[in-house]
Design an enzyme around this catalytic site. Sequence first.
Site, PDB file in Angstrom:
ATOM      1  N   ASP A   9       0.934  -1.111  -0.089  1.00 19.85           N
ATOM      2  CA  ASP A   9      -0.048   0.047  -0.044  1.00 19.85           C
ATOM      3  C   ASP A   9       1.011   1.066   0.107  1.00 19.85           C
ATOM      4  O   ASP A   9       1.750   1.433   1.013  1.00 19.85           O
ATOM      5  CB  ASP A   9      -0.703  -0.133   1.347  1.00 19.85           C
ATOM      6  CG  ASP A   9      -1.876   1.268   1.322  1.00 19.85           C
ATOM      7  OD1 ASP A   9      -1.483   2.154   0.563  1.00 19.85           O
ATOM      8  OD2 ASP A   9      -2.590   1.174   2.129  1.00 19.85           O
ATOM      9  N   ASN A  23      -7.009  12.592 -10.857  1.00 15.85           N
ATOM     10  CA  ASN A  23      -7.739  13.040 -12.007  1.00 15.85           C
ATOM     11  C   ASN A  23      -7.706  14.499 -12.108  1.00 15.85           C
ATOM     12  O   ASN A  23      -7.321  15.182 -11.258  1.00 15.85           O
ATOM     13  CB  ASN A  23      -9.414  12.506 -11.988  1.00 15.85           C
ATOM     14  CG  ASN A  23     -10.038  13.158 -10.899  1.00 15.85           C
ATOM     15  OD1 ASN A  23     -10.337  14.166 -10.773  1.00 15.85           O
ATOM     16  ND2 ASN A  23     -10.584  12.080 -10.034  1.00 15.85           N
ATOM     17  N   ASP A  33      -6.119   6.912  -5.523  1.00 10.83           N
ATOM     18  CA  ASP A  33      -6.278   8.615  -5.267  1.00 10.83           C
ATOM     19  C   ASP A  33      -7.163   8.463  -3.566  1.00 10.83           C
ATOM     20  O   ASP A  33      -6.915   9.109  -2.952  1.00 10.83           O
ATOM     21  CB  ASP A  33      -7.276   9.123  -6.383  1.00 10.83           C
ATOM     22  CG  ASP A  33      -7.338  10.583  -6.346  1.00 10.83           C
ATOM     23  OD1 ASP A  33      -6.986  11.165  -5.308  1.00 10.83           O
ATOM     24  OD2 ASP A  33      -8.110  11.058  -7.443  1.00 10.83           O
TER      25      ASP A  33
END
Length: 184
Positions: A9, A23, A33
């Site tokens: 992770d 984005n 994200d």
Amino acid sequence: MRIEIVQGDITARPVDAIVNAANSSLLGGGGVDGAIHQAAGPELLEACRELRATKLPDGLAPGAAVATPGFRLPAKWVIHTVGPNRHAGQTNPALLGSCFSESLRVAEGLGVRSLAFPAVGAGVYGWEARTVAQVGFEAVHAYMGRPVEAGVQRVELVEFVLFSEEVAEIFRTVLEETGGGVPA
Ligand code: AR6
């Protein structure tokens, strides 16, 4: 300088900066994200909103990169980049390469020594993990090949942190095929 492949992770990595596959809105999303926003805390969204209100009123273009603090993350910085979205017809790999090279440029400007990348573009945006690995390593090799200006702190460690063992194995294979990193 070295490249390492890590399965795990990215939000837990003890590095100076981690890269977010964001984005253009910079206002959060799913995948890595969402995980980064969750782990960094609500201050990260506030910092992204501030960027939208000031430097980036139209958002962050695909292939560009911008930094915020890491807030509650072990990493001091988050470098946000936006992969090209294959599903929206953005199929130019040079734009994907730019995500990696621009992130390295921003990292160097911050004096970052250790930097972790996720597999930018390899999730929702539809790129093959193998392509992301090839393009990512190429950008890192190009960065390492550039002459060092006096007094500039270069990035010394680049980790590629892959969530699944399957994708980590693809990255290891491609790294071996492409010469396995480079001399310091
Ligand atoms: N650590 C490391 N890698 C992760 C983690 C994590 N905690 N979580 C997911 N991944 P994606 P994209 C991997 O979809 O393709 C978002 O909604 C994941 O398994 O996160 O660039 C944004 O807001 C995959 O291999 O990024 C954008 O709208 C890789 O991270 C859009 O998705 C990238 O998958 C960006 O899509």
